[in-house]
Design a protein around this motif. Structure first.
Motif, mmCIF file in Angstrom:
data_model
loop_
_atom_site.group_PDB
_atom_site.id
_atom_site.type_symbol
_atom_site.label_atom_id
_atom_site.label_comp_id
_atom_site.label_asym_id
_atom_site.label_seq_id
_atom_site.Cartn_x
_atom_site.Cartn_y
_atom_site.Cartn_z
ATOM 1 N N GLY B 134 0.780 -1.231 0.000
ATOM 2 C CA GLY B 134 0.000 0.000 0.000
ATOM 3 C C GLY B 134 0.810 1.277 0.000
ATOM 4 O O GLY B 134 0.247 2.360 -0.036
ATOM 5 N N GLU B 135 2.137 1.179 0.062
ATOM 6 C CA GLU B 135 2.960 2.388 0.093
ATOM 7 C C GLU B 135 3.880 2.384 -1.119
ATOM 8 O O GLU B 135 4.422 1.322 -1.466
ATOM 9 N N PRO B 136 4.083 3.530 -1.754
ATOM 10 C CA PRO B 136 5.068 3.534 -2.835
ATOM 11 C C PRO B 136 6.471 3.373 -2.273
ATOM 12 O O PRO B 136 6.831 4.036 -1.309
ATOM 13 N N ALA B 137 7.215 2.466 -2.827
ATOM 14 C CA ALA B 137 8.593 2.260 -2.392
ATOM 15 C C ALA B 137 9.484 2.337 -3.621
ATOM 16 O O ALA B 137 9.084 1.931 -4.704
ATOM 17 N N GLY B 138 10.674 2.877 -3.453
ATOM 18 C CA GLY B 138 11.594 3.037 -4.571
ATOM 19 C C GLY B 138 11.784 1.712 -5.298
ATOM 20 O O GLY B 138 12.130 0.700 -4.696
ATOM 21 N N ALA B 139 11.511 1.692 -6.615
ATOM 22 C CA ALA B 139 11.627 0.451 -7.368
ATOM 23 C C ALA B 139 13.068 0.259 -7.811
ATOM 24 O O ALA B 139 13.797 1.209 -8.025
ATOM 25 N N ASN B 319 1.250 -8.751 -11.313
ATOM 26 C CA ASN B 319 0.735 -8.539 -9.964
ATOM 27 C C ASN B 319 1.382 -7.343 -9.270
ATOM 28 O O ASN B 319 1.316 -7.208 -8.067
ATOM 29 N N ARG B 320 2.046 -6.531 -10.069
ATOM 30 C CA ARG B 320 2.719 -5.399 -9.421
ATOM 31 C C ARG B 320 2.072 -4.106 -9.857
ATOM 32 O O ARG B 320 1.598 -3.957 -10.961
ATOM 33 N N GLN B 321 2.066 -3.161 -8.951
ATOM 34 C CA GLN B 321 1.428 -1.884 -9.234
ATOM 35 C C GLN B 321 2.499 -0.807 -9.254
ATOM 36 O O GLN B 321 3.275 -0.654 -8.303
ATOM 37 N N VAL B 322 2.539 -0.062 -10.363
ATOM 38 C CA VAL B 322 3.539 0.989 -10.500
ATOM 39 C C VAL B 322 2.967 2.294 -9.972
ATOM 40 O O VAL B 322 1.785 2.566 -10.097
ATOM 41 N N SER B 323 3.805 3.087 -9.363
ATOM 42 C CA SER B 323 3.378 4.404 -8.896
ATOM 43 C C SER B 323 4.394 5.430 -9.368
ATOM 44 O O SER B 323 5.597 5.271 -9.166
ATOM 45 N N LEU B 324 3.900 6.454 -10.062
ATOM 46 C CA LEU B 324 4.787 7.521 -10.504
ATOM 47 C C LEU B 324 4.753 8.627 -9.466
ATOM 48 O O LEU B 324 3.697 9.151 -9.144
ATOM 49 N N ASP B 325 5.904 8.952 -8.929
ATOM 50 C CA ASP B 325 5.937 9.954 -7.866
ATOM 51 C C ASP B 325 6.832 11.111 -8.251
ATOM 52 O O ASP B 325 7.663 11.007 -9.140
ATOM 53 N N ASP B 326 6.617 12.198 -7.513
ATOM 54 C CA ASP B 326 7.335 13.441 -7.763
ATOM 55 C C ASP B 326 8.839 13.198 -7.841
ATOM 56 O O ASP B 326 9.440 12.720 -6.888
ATOM 57 N N GLY B 327 9.433 13.518 -8.979
ATOM 58 C CA GLY B 327 10.866 13.319 -9.142
ATOM 59 C C GLY B 327 11.629 14.617 -9.207
ATOM 60 O O GLY B 327 12.786 14.634 -9.588
ATOM 61 N N SER B 328 10.962 15.723 -8.822
ATOM 62 C CA SER B 328 11.622 17.019 -8.970
ATOM 63 C C SER B 328 12.818 17.132 -8.036
ATOM 64 O O SER B 328 13.674 17.981 -8.229
#
Lengths: 112, 871
Positions: B134-139, B319-328
């Motif tokens: 449930g949490e975005p973690a660095g891939a 089965n994996r969910q990608v999350s795009l997060d702020d990369g600024s």
């Protein structure tokens, strides 16, 4: 007896209008403007110099007149004022306002 | 609006030529006079009326009246401030401390929380993360995945994979470790970086790098190592012993894909074999996940669209969910780890500034009372209240600006000191870009203005109250009216309450630091030298690496003064822990099986002896536990408790990587992954049966480790002169570094708490001293009619006690509420710890006692004769 206004005292704001109107005739220096106002109004409007020159500065600041130096009839340098395009527009505006005001005053005075 | 602006500029021009305009006006009016005379008006000069007035009025048309008045007020205020240098100095110094501390902490907030990568449109950069629980973690992705996406995804304007690695750099004889980045082909395109010299590599260069190794240098590195030579492009350099051609230098100001680091050299990811030789033979393309992906969103694409596309294009991500997060802020910003401590510090310094403001307001009130007569006179002769208030506010503004300017200078120094503190024991590459930028300067200017209003408003309002009579009648300034006294007392109460909040917070943070710093680590880090030496980094093969390391270890043990030495893959507090999954026959994992991932470490014999850890059962590894021997392991107590519930650990089996491992020993728990984390279930394996590179040499010395370092380096260099030795330090430095945040928080908050208490004390002292002076005559009368000195002292003691009590009663609940925000930063102490609260109250009460005693003593010692004559 209430305190009375001196005869030449103008309605506030009218001096600017009168100067602008006078300058429609062409470029003029301060003394010339004062003289012209006096003549045209049959000596009723005697503009004091202490109100004339601040008024001219005000008009300059607003960009309604512009000034340039030239020779006067006394062989002294005199500052001549000319109406700008913005000044002409302002004259129309103020003239309309003034007419409305006079009409309103008349209405009040003439009420039955 | 437009007309206003035009007028403003005309005025500006007129202001710059005001002398000439004055002359012209005079000349014009003189002409007028002459013309009048010529026309036959003999009384022309009279008629002209007041020429000077006319000129004044004409001139006023052109001036900025308010500006004139402000300049006037400022001059007046400056004179006044110069007349009371002590007041001015105290005011400016306390403001400088307050604003300086705020600006310094804000510049950290700016560098860590607000700044973005110095590339065009950083807001379109995204990091590609995975949703884990449930949490975005660095891939972390295999290189092939990144390259596939780069080819096929339409939502991105460039996508790259990134990994960082220390690289041994040399142009000839000696080598040094530098910060390297390994990246895929679209790195520069995605970040929109331009070259300063030569060119930067692209997809083709990266693809062809196997036969044609190239690298790109950072601007700073080029300046430092190549003296900014323009002929650097095309030059050959040696990276980990392999020849590379320099392709170019990146533009000035670009420092890499991580906000808080800086790189020296960028190399193509396809050359990874040169830089991570420990894992030689692994399939870099597909097998191993080692790259952090980052991309630039194409205009017109939303993050959600891009997420969908990424998931669709990656076949093995069902089965994996990608999350795009702020990369600024680039990859791995410090935001997550430093955000909370920083905001806590920011709150503390803001409170200190509030206390300082209250103090200044108090000082200004006292000052205004001394000038009450002047104001009464001025008000009575017709000065408007607004005018007087403006004058007082201008005075406050001047003080605030003075304090602000001094504060910014101070902030620069504080920032440097803090940064040095932060980098203690950190080996490489932590760079905070702290230089004050427009945002920091704007902050401090706005802060100065806000403080001026905050501490100036109430005194100005009070001082100019139009009750003229008291001010005029009183000979020597009375108590200044009940409302004035009330205001001053409330300010002191506020100061005490705020100080209690700060002192309590500081107390909690200090106790946290004490708990952590005195915790039993389970090993002795003192006098253990760690040095990182990797023969593989000079191109040695696997067998050579083992032989070289064995030789270094053997000679180190023989060194007089070395008590024990060993090799380890992850030294205590090392940043790269190894976790692998393990099965324990007889243990049934609960839930999703994730529980079975534990920490592994690879060690040589005598590791526990070197660190001073105690082996509780079984045996240590020895020379027999090599590659060909049966696999063995040593586990810690925590592992035994968790996985071998009640069974005899020695002789038990583990299953890892398809093979069976026998447990031969049990070691005591150690807090070797950070004090705060505590011991973790750990399995130790002999390094000979696992990792053979990337090891750290540990040596316990009999006395001062500093003196042993040269001998250790000499050993390494006598074996191979070109072996770079990386990060030589003692382990206690690592332990210290692990507590940097706590230490900074503890020390700084204590410092600020002391400052706030001092300010509150000064405030209390001021009110009481003033109260004594005002009631001098009353004291005289009391003593004259027979009051005891203790009665007189009691009079003021009661006043002081009341103020302090109210302050503490208000402050205590506020402190308890505010401390909740600190909860996640605390360790070993609760956010509502009653003892800390009690201690804070006692500390403040003592300070208050000290501040009270001097005026009290003066009151009690007063000579009634002098007191009665007091005017």
């Amino acid at each position: 007896m209430g305190e009375r206004s001196s005869p030449s005292e103008l309605l506030p704001g009218t001096l600017d209008l009168l100067i602008l109107r006078t300058l429609v005739l062409g470029k003029m220096h301060g003394y010339g403007i004062a003289q012209r106002l006096k003549q045209v109004s049959d000596e009723v409007l005697q503009v004091g110099e202490s109100s004339l020159y601040p008024a001219l500065q005000r008009l300059l600041l607003n960009g309604w007149v512009k000034a340039e130096w030239g020779a006067s009839e006394s062989n002294r340098r005199a500052r001549y004022y000319t109406l700008t395009a913005a000044g002409r527009k302002q004259l129309t505006v103020e003239r309309e306002q003034f007419s409305r005001m006079i009409a309103a005053i008349h209405k009040v005075l003439d009420m039955a | 609006m437009d007309a206003h602006l035009t007028r403003f500029f005309r005025k500006l021009i007129a202001f710059s030529r005001r002398r000439r305009l004055d002359c012209e006006l005079a000349e014009e009016m003189e002409t007028h006079r002459v013309l009048l005379e010529l026309a036959g008006h003999p009384t022309a000069r009279q008629r002209m009326g007041n020429i000077t007035l006319a000129r004044e009025q004409s001139r006023e048309t052109w001036t900025f009246l308010q500006l004139d008045w402000i300049v006037q007020d400022a001059r007046h205020a400056l004179r006044g401030l110069r007349r009371s240098p002590a007041f001015t100095a105290i005011a400016i110094a306390s403001l400088a401390l307050g604003i300086g501390a705020n600006t310094a902490i804000f510049s950290f907030v700016n560098a860590i929380l607000l700044k973005r990568l110095p590339v065009p449109q950083p807001e379109r950069l995204v990091t590609l993360d995975e949703i884990y629980r449930g949490e975005p973690a660095g891939a972390v992705w295999p290189m092939r995945t990144v390259e596939d996406l780069a080819k096929r995804a339409s939502a991105f304007d460039g996508i790259f994979g990134w990994s960082s690695r220390p690289i041994s750099f040399s142009t000839g004889d000696t080598a040094q470790w530098v910060n390297g980045e390994m990246v895929t082909g679209q790195y520069f395109r995605t970040l929109k970086v331009q070259p300063a010299i030569g060119r930067l590599f692209d997809d083709d260069d990266v693809r062809n790098a196997a036969g044609n190794p190239v690298c790109v240098l950072s601007y700073a590195f080029w300046q430092r190592e190549f003296a900014a030579s323009s002929r650097v492009a095309g030059q050959t350099v040696f990276l980990n012993g392999h020849a590379y051609r320099v392709l170019g230098v990146t533009a000035r100001g670009f420092y890499g894909a991580v906000l808080q680091r800086h790189f020296d050299i960028v190399v193509p990811a396809t050359r990874v074999g040169d830089f991570m030789p420990a894992f030689a033979g692994v399939d870099w393309q597909n097998g191993l996940s080692w790259m952090r992906p980052m991309a630039r969103l194409k205009p017109g694409f939303s993050r959600i669209q891009a997420e969908k596309e990424t998931e669709r294009l990656a076949p093995d991500w069902r089965n994996r969910q990608v999350s795009l997060d702020d990369g600024s802020q680039g990859i791995d910003p410090m935001r997550s780890s430093f955000g909370r401590p920083l905001l806590a510090l920011m709150a503390v310094v803001a409170l200190v500034l509030l206390v300082a403001c209250a103090n200044l307001a108090n000082l200004l009130l006292a000052r205004a009372q001394a000038r009450a007569k002047e104001f009464s006179v001025r008000l009575s002769i017709g000065a408007s209240r607004a005018r007087l208030m403006r004058q007082l506010l201008v005075e406050s503004a001047l003080l605030a600006l003075g304090g602000g300017a001094a504060g910014v200078a101070l902030a620069f120094w504080i920032g440097r000191t803090l940064l040095a503190f932060l980098n203690v024991g950190r080996s490489a590459g932590y760079t905070l870009h702290l230089d004050p930028d427009a945002r920091v300067l704007t902050f401090s200017i706005l802060l100065s203005c806000a403080t001026a209003i905050l501490f100036g408003w109430a005194p100005a309002w009070q001082a100019t109250q139009p009750d003229l009579l008291p001010g005029l009648q009183k000979e020597s300034g009375g108590s200044g009216g009940p409302s004035r006294v009330l205001l001053r007392r409330s300010l002191v109460v506020i100061q005490i309450a705020l100080s209690l909040v700060i002192v309590f917070g500081a107390g909690l943070l200090t106790r946290t630091l004490r708990t952590l710093a005195t915790a039993d680590l389970g090993f002795q880090p003192e006098r253990v030298i760690a040095l990182n030496v990797d023969p593989a980094a000079q191109g040695h093969s696997g067998v050579e690496v083992t032989a070289t390391l064995d030789e270094i270890l053997r000679r180190t043990r023989d060194l007089p003064g070395v008590k024990a030495a060993s090799l380890v893959a992850t030294p205590p507090n090392g940043s790269l822990g190894i976790s692998m999954s393990v099965a324990v026959p007889g243990f049934v994992p609960k839930g999703d099986g994730r529980e079975m991932v534990v920490y592994f470490n690879f060690i040589s014999p005598h590791y526990f002896e070197t660190l001073g850890e105690s082996l509780l059962r079984g045996r240590d590894f020895d020379g027999r536990d090599n590659k060909n021997a049966p696999r063995v392991a040593i586990v810690n107590q925590k592992f035994v408790r968790h996985y071998l519930n009640g069974r005899d650990p020695v002789g038990a089996k583990l299953v890892q990587g398809g093979g069976s491992i026998e447990i031969v020993g049990v070691v005591a728990d150690a807090r070797d992954q950070g004090v705060r984390r505590g011991p973790q279930e750990t399995v130790y394996l002999p390094e000979k049966q696992g990792q053979t590179s990337g090891l750290t040499l540990l040596a316990r010395t009999a006395d001062d480790p500093e003196r042993m370092t040269p001998s250790l380096l000499a050993i390494v260099h006598s074996i191979d002169r070109r072996l770079p030795v990386f990060s030589v330090h003692t382990l206690d430095v690592d332990v210290e570094a692990g507590l940097t945040t706590e230490r900074i928080l503890g020390y700084l908050s204590t410092l600020f708490a002391a400052l706030a208490t001092l300010l509150a004390g000064i405030g209390l002292y001021g009110v009481l001293a003033y109260s004594v002076v005002c009631r001098t005559r009353e004291i005289g009368v009391r003593i004259a009619v027979g009051a005891q000195r203790s009665d007189v002292a009691g009079l003021f003691a009661r006043e002081s006690l009341a103020l302090v009590l109210i302050g503490l009663v208000i402050g205590a609940p506020v402190a308890l509420i505010c401390a909740r925000a600190l909860r996640s930063l605390l360790f070993g102490v609760g956010a509502t710890d009653p003892w800390t609260l009690l201690l804070s109250i006692v500390a403040l009460a003592l300070a208050a006692l000290l501040a009270t005693s001097i005026p009290l003593w003066r009151a009690a010692r007063m000579n009634p004769v002098i007191a009665l004559r007091w005017e």
